[in-house]
Design a protein around this motif. Structure first.
Motif, PDB file in Angstrom:
ATOM      1  N   UNK A 126       0.833  -1.203   0.000  1.00 49.71           N
ATOM      2  CA  UNK A 126       0.000   0.000   0.000  1.00 49.71           C
ATOM      3  C   UNK A 126       0.868   1.254   0.000  1.00 49.71           C
ATOM      4  N   UNK A 127       1.969   1.222   0.746  1.00 48.87           N
ATOM      5  CA  UNK A 127       2.891   2.359   0.739  1.00 48.87           C
ATOM      6  C   UNK A 127       3.558   2.523  -0.625  1.00 48.87           C
ATOM      7  N   UNK A 128       3.834   1.394  -1.269  1.00 45.50           N
ATOM      8  CA  UNK A 128       4.399   1.453  -2.617  1.00 45.50           C
ATOM      9  C   UNK A 128       3.430   2.145  -3.575  1.00 45.50           C
ATOM     10  N   UNK A 129       2.151   1.796  -3.474  1.00 47.41           N
ATOM     11  CA  UNK A 129       1.140   2.421  -4.341  1.00 47.41           C
ATOM     12  C   UNK A 129       1.025   3.911  -4.051  1.00 47.41           C
ATOM     13  N   UNK A 130       1.076   4.282  -2.775  1.00 44.36           N
ATOM     14  CA  UNK A 130       0.970   5.698  -2.425  1.00 44.36           C
ATOM     15  C   UNK A 130       2.173   6.487  -2.926  1.00 44.36           C
ATOM     16  N   UNK A 131       3.357   5.904  -2.806  1.00 42.96           N
ATOM     17  CA  UNK A 131       4.578   6.649  -3.120  1.00 42.96           C
ATOM     18  C   UNK A 131       4.862   6.746  -4.607  1.00 42.96           C
ATOM     19  N   UNK A 132       4.088   6.068  -5.446  1.00 43.08           N
ATOM     20  CA  UNK A 132       4.309   6.161  -6.901  1.00 43.08           C
ATOM     21  C   UNK A 132       3.839   7.500  -7.458  1.00 43.08           C
ATOM     22  N   UNK A 133       3.041   8.217  -6.700  1.00 44.62           N
ATOM     23  CA  UNK A 133       2.467   9.464  -7.208  1.00 44.62           C
ATOM     24  C   UNK A 133       3.421  10.626  -6.969  1.00 44.62           C
ATOM     25  N   UNK A 134       3.632  11.440  -8.007  1.00 43.71           N
ATOM     26  CA  UNK A 134       4.425  12.656  -7.855  1.00 43.71           C
ATOM     27  C   UNK A 134       3.620  13.696  -7.088  1.00 43.71           C
ATOM     28  N   UNK A 135       4.249  14.286  -6.097  1.00 51.62           N
ATOM     29  CA  UNK A 135       3.575  15.250  -5.233  1.00 51.62           C
ATOM     30  C   UNK A 135       4.172  16.628  -5.474  1.00 51.62           C
ATOM     31  N   UNK A 136       3.318  17.626  -5.528  1.00 52.42           N
ATOM     32  CA  UNK A 136       3.764  18.988  -5.804  1.00 52.42           C
ATOM     33  C   UNK A 136       4.281  19.697  -4.566  1.00 52.42           C
ATOM     34  N   UNK A 137       5.441  20.350  -4.709  1.00 43.03           N
ATOM     35  CA  UNK A 137       5.951  21.257  -3.677  1.00 43.03           C
ATOM     36  C   UNK A 137       5.388  22.635  -3.989  1.00 43.03           C
ATOM     37  N   UNK A 138       4.485  23.106  -3.158  1.00 45.96           N
ATOM     38  CA  UNK A 138       3.827  24.388  -3.424  1.00 45.96           C
ATOM     39  C   UNK A 138       4.735  25.571  -3.131  1.00 45.96           C
ATOM     40  N   UNK A 139       5.558  25.437  -2.102  1.00 47.38           N
ATOM     41  CA  UNK A 139       6.503  26.517  -1.813  1.00 47.38           C
ATOM     42  C   UNK A 139       7.653  25.966  -0.985  1.00 47.38           C
ATOM     43  N   UNK A 140       8.762  26.696  -0.989  1.00 53.26           N
ATOM     44  CA  UNK A 140       9.928  26.346  -0.192  1.00 53.26           C
ATOM     45  C   UNK A 140      10.506  27.621   0.397  1.00 53.26           C
ATOM     46  N   UNK A 141      10.789  27.588   1.687  1.00 49.50           N
ATOM     47  CA  UNK A 141      11.362  28.749   2.371  1.00 49.50           C
ATOM     48  C   UNK A 141      12.668  28.325   3.035  1.00 49.50           C
ATOM     49  N   UNK A 142      13.714  29.124   2.855  1.00 51.97           N
ATOM     50  CA  UNK A 142      15.005  28.866   3.492  1.00 51.97           C
ATOM     51  C   UNK A 142      15.266  29.967   4.509  1.00 51.97           C
ATOM     52  N   UNK A 143      15.322  29.598   5.789  1.00 51.00           N
ATOM     53  CA  UNK A 143      15.534  30.552   6.865  1.00 51.00           C
ATOM     54  C   UNK A 143      17.026  30.822   7.050  1.00 51.00           C
ATOM     55  N   UNK A 144      17.402  31.893   7.751  1.00 49.33           N
ATOM     56  CA  UNK A 144      18.824  32.228   7.941  1.00 49.33           C
ATOM     57  C   UNK A 144      19.632  31.108   8.586  1.00 49.33           C
ATOM     58  N   UNK A 145      18.988  30.285   9.426  1.00 48.71           N
ATOM     59  CA  UNK A 145      19.710  29.196  10.083  1.00 48.71           C
ATOM     60  C   UNK A 145      19.923  28.016   9.153  1.00 48.71           C
ATOM     61  N   UNK A 146      19.409  28.095   7.922  1.00 48.12           N
ATOM     62  CA  UNK A 146      19.563  27.013   6.962  1.00 48.12           C
ATOM     63  C   UNK A 146      18.401  26.050   6.937  1.00 48.12           C
ATOM     64  N   UNK A 147      17.500  26.143   7.905  1.00 48.32           N
ATOM     65  CA  UNK A 147      16.332  25.259   7.938  1.00 48.32           C
ATOM     66  C   UNK A 147      15.413  25.559   6.757  1.00 48.32           C
ATOM     67  N   UNK A 148      14.959  24.504   6.117  1.00 52.75           N
ATOM     68  CA  UNK A 148      14.094  24.630   4.945  1.00 52.75           C
ATOM     69  C   UNK A 148      12.680  24.213   5.317  1.00 52.75           C
ATOM     70  N   UNK A 149      11.707  25.032   4.933  1.00 48.70           N
ATOM     71  CA  UNK A 149      10.305  24.652   5.081  1.00 48.70           C
ATOM     72  C   UNK A 149       9.736  24.335   3.699  1.00 48.70           C
ATOM     73  N   UNK A 150       9.198  23.127   3.549  1.00 51.87           N
ATOM     74  CA  UNK A 150       8.519  22.726   2.321  1.00 51.87           C
ATOM     75  C   UNK A 150       7.029  22.647   2.579  1.00 51.87           C
ATOM     76  N   UNK A 151       6.251  23.215   1.678  1.00 50.74           N
ATOM     77  CA  UNK A 151       4.791  23.126   1.755  1.00 50.74           C
ATOM     78  C   UNK A 151       4.331  22.187   0.651  1.00 50.74           C
ATOM     79  N   UNK A 152       3.637  21.112   1.032  1.00 47.72           N
ATOM     80  CA  UNK A 152       3.287  20.021   0.124  1.00 47.72           C
ATOM     81  C   UNK A 152       1.787  20.027  -0.131  1.00 47.72           C
ATOM     82  N   UNK A 153       1.423  19.769  -1.371  1.00 52.38           N
ATOM     83  CA  UNK A 153       0.007  19.716  -1.744  1.00 52.38           C
ATOM     84  C   UNK A 153      -0.616  18.420  -1.254  1.00 52.38           C
ATOM     85  N   UNK A 154      -1.823  18.521  -0.708  1.00 54.01           N
ATOM     86  CA  UNK A 154      -2.557  17.346  -0.247  1.00 54.01           C
ATOM     87  C   UNK A 154      -4.022  17.475  -0.623  1.00 54.01           C
TER      88      UNK A 154
END
Length: 740
Positions: free
Chosen positions: A327-355
């Motif tokens: 079931x996880x294999x079936x779920x992971x076959x789908x390409x998921x869109x990254x709606x936005x990405x933010x890089x903070x001064x400390x290097x931490x990245x925030x990814x916003x994923x479409x659901x």
């Protein structure tokens, strides 16, 4: 009546207090108890068959099963597999009917420690162990020692009656000990696969999140490999002393145990065991991860080694893992869109994923992420840093660059030139091919089970607590009842630039005037700096990219996840796969085994593995295909209702506000008055003040950070819980640290 009861009554619609609604609740309550009792009976039977394996009772049952059409293989499957199937089937119904609002888990109301939140062991080899976990560990050790003792006593009587020399008797006893170590190890291997079935109905039923289950998998892995290693050594010693070592090592017999497959399986297991040690896992994660894929070799060659009916003793847990893995294999076959990405001064990245709108999750959930631009095999777990109330069409995660994979992701996001907060039309700097598994976590919002919370984070461990804060603020804004009254957040970081992470909470924009509605206090500790850094333009380094990814076609699949799965379709998938497995087993026996008198044990063992695969991929995949079509149709209808363009515009406003808040530092939760430099938090002092101020309350203590931080907090929780003070405060320890 307690205040929580009064609040829940006020929050209950009038229609739910009608006579028909009360009758319905009574019926559901009765049905829950019936299912609960039946599941416990099945569980006791399953454990009973395992514990009583050395006795004549199980042997007699297997002898009777051997005379049936399915033979001894079918009998073993019935004894050791049917109870789990019953538990999973009834559990699906139980979870479905328990999803109503009036059946949600209620708040704790008595001032006493609980077995599952009381730290019993702290500095031992297992890390922080709760009293409930310690009890299970003790029972498991008793089972292993008791079973081995029963086998040895029985074998001693048999061998003592043989007219052999003492040397021959000792060698035979060594082989018997090896045999029984392998038998006990086989059952331990069955338990080993249950915790790693991430979205399994069995884990959801007992509401164990995968981050805890992974810890149990590690413990069981050590026990299983120790038993199998002892099993192999006993035979090597016996063969060597008898002078037939080389002959036995290369033996692959058709009837009986085949040695060569067992040696291959043991070597694969030893490779996984060696690379899963903490040092290798921490410093050479890729080696650990890639080597762990040898579990396929381990299981397949184990089946070849022991044959069909012996392997079937542990086949049910392996099959449930296979169901989850497919079931996880079936779920992971789908390409998921990254709606936005933010890089903070400390290097931490925030990814916003479409659901999809139908995919639900809780504030303490996490997802597994694969980015094929970086690796085709690596999956990494990340806590969800957003609240379900932030938006129906997206969720966000925070990623701190700590290794090669995360650093490459940070470089990909930060390479493109900086954008201004008002520019929201530029695409991501590269085309990220992302796959997602999850979300996983507790079935319900566990942080709402307490009226008082202490959140302790170390470094990027703040991520799940960002989600909790946003979730609480949204719920306060909606005037929900039964929320925590007091929240204390303690956060330890190395450098002050990491403090920008909390700026994305944007508390005042989510809930204006929140300070008048909840007692939220922060204590931040910067351990490697003695004073605040001077303003050096770090704010200008905050960059964000908004993608033009299609929110409809590029959203996550909701085939897998805790609390978000359609339980009816999950049950259909499970039952259809089980039926497929049974049908293929029967057909294999009728048209292959019964018609071929020379069928070898190892080929029969291989046939069981193939039947599992066929049952899942043919029968189960049909259910998955229909399920996926239905979910896509529902998501499409929901998006039409929500108006996708309006959703995208709302999302862009959300990302814009968050970027402005992070860049300009508006309404910062972290300020000079609650920030301490140059030392670590003194938990004894902190917990002492909490005990004096809050008095006679239950406090949920949630920790996410390194093991040393967990141990320090757990010690104080245990210390204060053992005190019998007049104004008693009970601290309930909960760990949310994730370690693969």
């Amino acid at each position: 009546m307690e205040s929580t009861d009064f609040e829940s009554t006020l929050n209950t619609p009038l229609l739910e207090n009608s006579p028909s609604s009360r009758r319905r609740r009574s019926f559901i309550f009765l049905l829950q108890w019936i299912l609960y009792i039946l599941m416990w009976v099945s569980f006791v039977l399953w454990i009973g068959f395992i514990v009583l394996m050395p006795s004549h009772l199980v042997s007699q049952l297997l002898e009777k099963a051997n005379s049936t059409a399915l033979g001894i293989t079918g009998g073993v499957l019935l004894l050791f597999g049917l109870p789990l199937v019953i538990i999973a089937s009834l559990g699906t119904i139980y979870i479905e009917i328990s999803s109503n609002e009036w059946n949600k888990k209620k708040k704790f109301r008595s001032l006493r420690p609980r077995l599952w939140t009381f730290p019993a062991l702290i500095d031992g080899p297992f890390g922080v162990v709760s009293a409930a976990e310690l009890a299970v560990i003790v029972l498991f050790v008793v089972y292993i020692l008791g079973t081995m003792a029963a086998y040895i006593i029985s074998d001693s009587k048999i061998i003592g009656e043989l007219p052999w020399a003492s040397t021959e008797k000792r060698l035979m006893m060594v082989e018997f000990v090896g045999l029984h170590l392998g038998s006990v190890g086989l059952f331990c291997m069955g338990f080993l696969f249950l915790p790693v079935a991430r979205g399994s109905i069995l884990l959801r039923l007992i509401d164990i999140p995968f981050e805890h289950a992974a810890k149990y998998h590690v413990w069981l892995g050590h026990v299983t490999m120790a038993l199998f290693t002892g099993h192999g050594l006993c035979y090597l010693i016996s063969w060597s002393l008898e002078g037939r070592l080389l002959q036995e090592v290369v033996q692959w017999s058709s009837i009986g145990i085949a040695n060569v497959p067992g040696e291959i399986s043991l070597c694969a297991g030893l490779a996984m065991w060696a690379t899963s040690l903490p040092f290798v896992r921490k410093h050479y994660f890729e080696v650990f991860f890639y080597t762990h894929q040898l579990y396929i070799v381990f299981v397949v060659f184990l089946a070849l080694h022991v044959g069909d009916f012996i392997f079937c003793m542990a086949a049910a847990p392996v099959f449930f893992f296979l169901l989850d893995r497919f079931l996880r294999f079936c779920q992971s076959r789908k390409d998921v869109g990254i709606l936005s990405a933010m890089c903070l001064p400390c290097g931490t990245v925030e990814l916003v994923i479409s659901k999809p709108p139908s995919l639900s999750y809780n504030a303490l959930s996490f997802v597994f992420l694969q980015i094929r631009n970086l690796s085709w095999l690596q999956w990494h777990p990340f806590s969800v840093s957003s609240s379900p109330y932030d938006g129906r069409h997206h969720l966000s995660i925070l990623i701190k660059p700590l290794g090669k994979w995360t650093n490459e992701l940070k470089n990909m996001v930060s390479k493109t030139k900086e954008q201004t907060p008002t520019d929201l039309s530029t695409a991501l700097p590269c085309n990220l091919n992302v796959s997602v598994e999850g979300p996983y976590g507790n079935e319900i919002p566990y942080h709402l089970s307490y009226n008082n919370l202490i959140l302790v984070a170390g470094g990027i461990g703040i991520s799940p607590f960002v989600a909790i804060l946003r979730d609480l603020l949204h719920r306060i804004k909606q005037c929900q009842f039964g929320l925590p009254r007091n929240v204390l957040l303690i956060w330890a970081v190395k450098k002050s630039k990491e403090l920008y992470i909390l700026d994305i909470v944007d508390a005042e924009r989510i809930c204006p005037g929140f300070t008048n509605k909840i007692c939220l206090k922060l204590q931040v500790y910067v351990t490697q700096e003695l004073q605040p850094e001077l303003e050096n333009g770090n704010n200008a380094n905050i960059v964000q990219f908004v993608s033009n990814a299609d929110m409809e076609t590029k959203s996550m699949s909701n085939l897998v996840g805790t609390g978000s799965v359609n339980n009816i379709w999950a049950g259909i998938y499970m039952i259809s796969s089980i039926i497929g497995f049974v049908v293929t087993i029967v057909l294999t026996k009728l048209y292959y085994i019964d018609r071929s008198e020379s069928t070898s044990w190892w080929s029969r063992g291989l046939s069981v593995i193939l039947c599992m695969l066929l049952g899942t991929t043919i029968f189960g995949s049909l259910a998955v295909m229909l399920w996926n079509l239905r979910e896509n149709k529902i998501s499409k209808c929901q998006r039409k209702i929500d108006h996708t363009e309006e959703s995208r515009e709302s999302f862009q406003i959300y990302t814009h506000q968050k970027l402005v808040a992070a860049a300009e530092g508006l309404e910062k939760l972290v300020n000079p008055s609650n920030t301490h430099y140059g030392h670590r938090p003194n938990f004894k002092e902190i917990f002492g003040k909490v005990s004096e101020q809050w008095k006679n309350v239950d406090v949920g203590v949630m920790v996410c950070g390194p093991q040393s931080l967990e141990a320090s907090v757990a010690k104080e929780c245990r210390s204060y819980n053992l005190k019998n003070s007049e104004n008693r405060v009970v601290f309930h320890f909960n760990s949310h640290s994730f370690d693969l």
